[in-house]
Design a protein around this motif. Sequence first.
Motif, mmCIF file in Angstrom:
data_model
loop_
_atom_site.group_PDB
_atom_site.id
_atom_site.type_symbol
_atom_site.label_atom_id
_atom_site.label_comp_id
_atom_site.label_asym_id
_atom_site.label_seq_id
_atom_site.Cartn_x
_atom_site.Cartn_y
_atom_site.Cartn_z
ATOM 1 N N GLY A 4 22.169 -39.721 -65.412
ATOM 2 C CA GLY A 4 21.277 -39.096 -64.444
ATOM 3 C C GLY A 4 21.924 -38.754 -63.116
ATOM 4 O O GLY A 4 21.283 -38.221 -62.232
ATOM 5 N N THR A 5 23.208 -39.043 -62.949
ATOM 6 C CA THR A 5 23.882 -38.807 -61.672
ATOM 7 C C THR A 5 24.257 -37.329 -61.537
ATOM 8 O O THR A 5 24.855 -36.764 -62.427
ATOM 9 C CB THR A 5 25.147 -39.682 -61.575
ATOM 10 O OG1 THR A 5 24.777 -41.022 -61.811
ATOM 11 C CG2 THR A 5 25.789 -39.577 -60.219
ATOM 12 N N HIS A 6 23.885 -36.730 -60.393
ATOM 13 C CA HIS A 6 24.174 -35.302 -60.175
ATOM 14 C C HIS A 6 25.112 -35.112 -58.996
ATOM 15 O O HIS A 6 25.003 -34.152 -58.272
ATOM 16 C CB HIS A 6 22.877 -34.526 -59.927
ATOM 17 C CG HIS A 6 21.954 -34.546 -61.093
ATOM 18 N ND1 HIS A 6 22.249 -33.923 -62.291
ATOM 19 C CD2 HIS A 6 20.751 -35.124 -61.273
ATOM 20 C CE1 HIS A 6 21.258 -34.112 -63.134
ATOM 21 N NE2 HIS A 6 20.324 -34.844 -62.541
ATOM 22 N N ALA A 7 26.019 -36.044 -58.794
ATOM 23 C CA ALA A 7 26.889 -35.976 -57.621
ATOM 24 C C ALA A 7 28.273 -35.443 -57.958
ATOM 25 O O ALA A 7 29.189 -35.585 -57.174
ATOM 26 C CB ALA A 7 27.003 -37.358 -56.993
ATOM 27 N N GLN A 8 28.436 -34.833 -59.132
ATOM 28 C CA GLN A 8 29.749 -34.319 -59.524
ATOM 29 C C GLN A 8 30.214 -33.276 -58.501
ATOM 30 O O GLN A 8 29.507 -32.324 -58.215
ATOM 31 C CB GLN A 8 29.673 -33.697 -60.926
ATOM 32 C CG GLN A 8 30.931 -32.956 -61.366
ATOM 33 C CD GLN A 8 32.150 -33.836 -61.562
ATOM 34 O OE1 GLN A 8 32.039 -34.983 -61.968
ATOM 35 N NE2 GLN A 8 33.311 -33.317 -61.242
ATOM 36 N N VAL A 32 34.736 -27.300 -51.398
ATOM 37 C CA VAL A 32 34.279 -28.267 -52.389
ATOM 38 C C VAL A 32 32.842 -28.662 -52.089
ATOM 39 O O VAL A 32 32.526 -29.088 -50.976
ATOM 40 C CB VAL A 32 35.189 -29.520 -52.402
ATOM 41 C CG1 VAL A 32 34.719 -30.514 -53.460
ATOM 42 C CG2 VAL A 32 36.645 -29.134 -52.652
ATOM 43 N N LEU A 33 31.978 -28.507 -53.079
ATOM 44 C CA LEU A 33 30.588 -28.947 -52.965
ATOM 45 C C LEU A 33 30.509 -30.429 -53.335
ATOM 46 O O LEU A 33 31.157 -30.860 -54.290
ATOM 47 C CB LEU A 33 29.698 -28.155 -53.931
ATOM 48 C CG LEU A 33 29.575 -26.660 -53.662
ATOM 49 C CD1 LEU A 33 28.880 -25.970 -54.833
ATOM 50 C CD2 LEU A 33 28.805 -26.421 -52.381
ATOM 51 N N ARG A 34 29.748 -31.189 -52.570
ATOM 52 C CA ARG A 34 29.539 -32.618 -52.828
ATOM 53 C C ARG A 34 30.856 -33.387 -52.908
ATOM 54 O O ARG A 34 31.013 -34.269 -53.752
ATOM 55 C CB ARG A 34 28.719 -32.822 -54.112
ATOM 56 C CG ARG A 34 27.337 -32.196 -54.074
ATOM 57 C CD ARG A 34 26.592 -32.316 -55.382
ATOM 58 N NE ARG A 34 27.257 -31.671 -56.512
ATOM 59 C CZ ARG A 34 27.241 -30.367 -56.775
ATOM 60 N NH1 ARG A 34 26.579 -29.553 -55.992
ATOM 61 N NH2 ARG A 34 27.866 -29.882 -57.828
ATOM 62 N N ALA A 35 31.805 -33.058 -52.048
ATOM 63 C CA ALA A 35 33.107 -33.738 -52.069
ATOM 64 C C ALA A 35 32.907 -35.228 -51.818
ATOM 65 O O ALA A 35 32.326 -35.625 -50.818
ATOM 66 C CB ALA A 35 34.040 -33.144 -51.017
ATOM 67 N N SER A 36 33.354 -36.034 -52.752
ATOM 68 C CA SER A 36 33.254 -37.487 -52.591
ATOM 69 C C SER A 36 34.613 -38.152 -52.752
ATOM 70 O O SER A 36 34.814 -39.280 -52.333
ATOM 71 C CB SER A 36 32.256 -38.061 -53.604
ATOM 72 O OG SER A 36 32.616 -37.697 -54.922
ATOM 73 N N GLY A 37 35.558 -37.445 -53.359
ATOM 74 C CA GLY A 37 36.923 -37.951 -53.477
ATOM 75 C C GLY A 37 37.776 -37.390 -52.355
ATOM 76 O O GLY A 37 37.330 -36.560 -51.571
ATOM 77 N N ILE A 38 39.012 -37.851 -52.282
ATOM 78 C CA ILE A 38 39.942 -37.354 -51.260
ATOM 79 C C ILE A 38 40.405 -35.954 -51.658
ATOM 80 O O ILE A 38 40.859 -35.739 -52.782
ATOM 81 C CB ILE A 38 41.146 -38.302 -51.120
ATOM 82 C CG1 ILE A 38 40.674 -39.642 -50.549
ATOM 83 C CG2 ILE A 38 42.235 -37.689 -50.253
ATOM 84 C CD1 ILE A 38 41.735 -40.716 -50.551
ATOM 85 N N VAL A 39 40.253 -34.997 -50.737
ATOM 86 C CA VAL A 39 40.657 -33.619 -51.009
ATOM 87 C C VAL A 39 42.021 -33.378 -50.372
ATOM 88 O O VAL A 39 42.235 -33.691 -49.208
ATOM 89 C CB VAL A 39 39.619 -32.606 -50.466
ATOM 90 C CG1 VAL A 39 40.075 -31.173 -50.724
ATOM 91 C CG2 VAL A 39 38.256 -32.851 -51.096
ATOM 92 N N GLN A 40 42.936 -32.848 -51.169
ATOM 93 C CA GLN A 40 44.253 -32.518 -50.646
ATOM 94 C C GLN A 40 44.852 -31.378 -51.462
ATOM 95 O O GLN A 40 44.368 -31.038 -52.529
ATOM 96 C CB GLN A 40 45.176 -33.732 -50.638
ATOM 97 C CG GLN A 40 45.392 -34.412 -51.966
ATOM 98 C CD GLN A 40 46.206 -35.683 -51.819
ATOM 99 O OE1 GLN A 40 47.096 -35.780 -50.987
ATOM 100 N NE2 GLN A 40 45.903 -36.675 -52.631
ATOM 101 N N TRP A 41 45.903 -30.790 -50.910
ATOM 102 C CA TRP A 41 46.614 -29.696 -51.551
ATOM 103 C C TRP A 41 47.895 -30.220 -52.176
ATOM 104 O O TRP A 41 48.482 -31.194 -51.702
ATOM 105 C CB TRP A 41 46.963 -28.624 -50.520
ATOM 106 C CG TRP A 41 45.795 -27.776 -50.154
ATOM 107 C CD1 TRP A 41 44.835 -28.063 -49.226
ATOM 108 C CD2 TRP A 41 45.445 -26.520 -50.714
ATOM 109 N NE1 TRP A 41 43.913 -27.054 -49.177
ATOM 110 C CE2 TRP A 41 44.257 -26.091 -50.075
ATOM 111 C CE3 TRP A 41 46.021 -25.712 -51.686
ATOM 112 C CZ2 TRP A 41 43.648 -24.887 -50.386
ATOM 113 C CZ3 TRP A 41 45.412 -24.509 -52.002
ATOM 114 C CH2 TRP A 41 44.227 -24.100 -51.349
ATOM 115 N N SER A 93 31.358 -41.677 -57.794
ATOM 116 C CA SER A 93 30.273 -40.833 -58.295
ATOM 117 C C SER A 93 30.740 -39.556 -58.990
ATOM 118 O O SER A 93 29.919 -38.774 -59.447
ATOM 119 C CB SER A 93 29.333 -40.463 -57.148
ATOM 120 O OG SER A 93 30.049 -39.767 -56.151
ATOM 121 N N SER A 94 32.051 -39.322 -59.064
ATOM 122 C CA SER A 94 32.516 -38.031 -59.575
ATOM 123 C C SER A 94 33.895 -38.130 -60.205
ATOM 124 O O SER A 94 34.734 -38.921 -59.778
ATOM 125 C CB SER A 94 32.559 -37.031 -58.424
ATOM 126 O OG SER A 94 33.026 -35.783 -58.876
#
Length: 112
Positions: A4-8, A32-41, A93-94
């Motif tokens: 039921g988790t929609h946080a992907q 990024v939508l709903r970014a929950s992890g660390i974002v990097q290039w 969550s993702s």
Amino acid sequence: MSPGTHAQQAFRTEPRNLTVRMGATAVLKCEVLRASGIVQWAKDGLLLGPQRSLPGFPRYSMIGKRGQYHLRIENAQLEDDAFFECQAGQSESSDAIVSNLVFLTVQSKEKK
């Protein structure tokens, strides 16, 4: 992760191949939508780090408002001619996501 988790997290905007002249500023876009992890290039497979000002890469920075992680490369040089991808790491969550691989082409100034 429960069904039921929609946080992907997901890409709203992925980078595209880009060509710039040497000395110009290049901006590779990543949202990024709903970014929950660390974002990097990553540049040619090397992770550049999650900071907005990237240590070891003084001409590189991540710019944008919340959810935007555009990679800005000032004064583009031939060593910036490389493959890049935007990544959002795994979180509670993702799952991790990785953008399409794009190429930044830096054109040298023509001699007249």
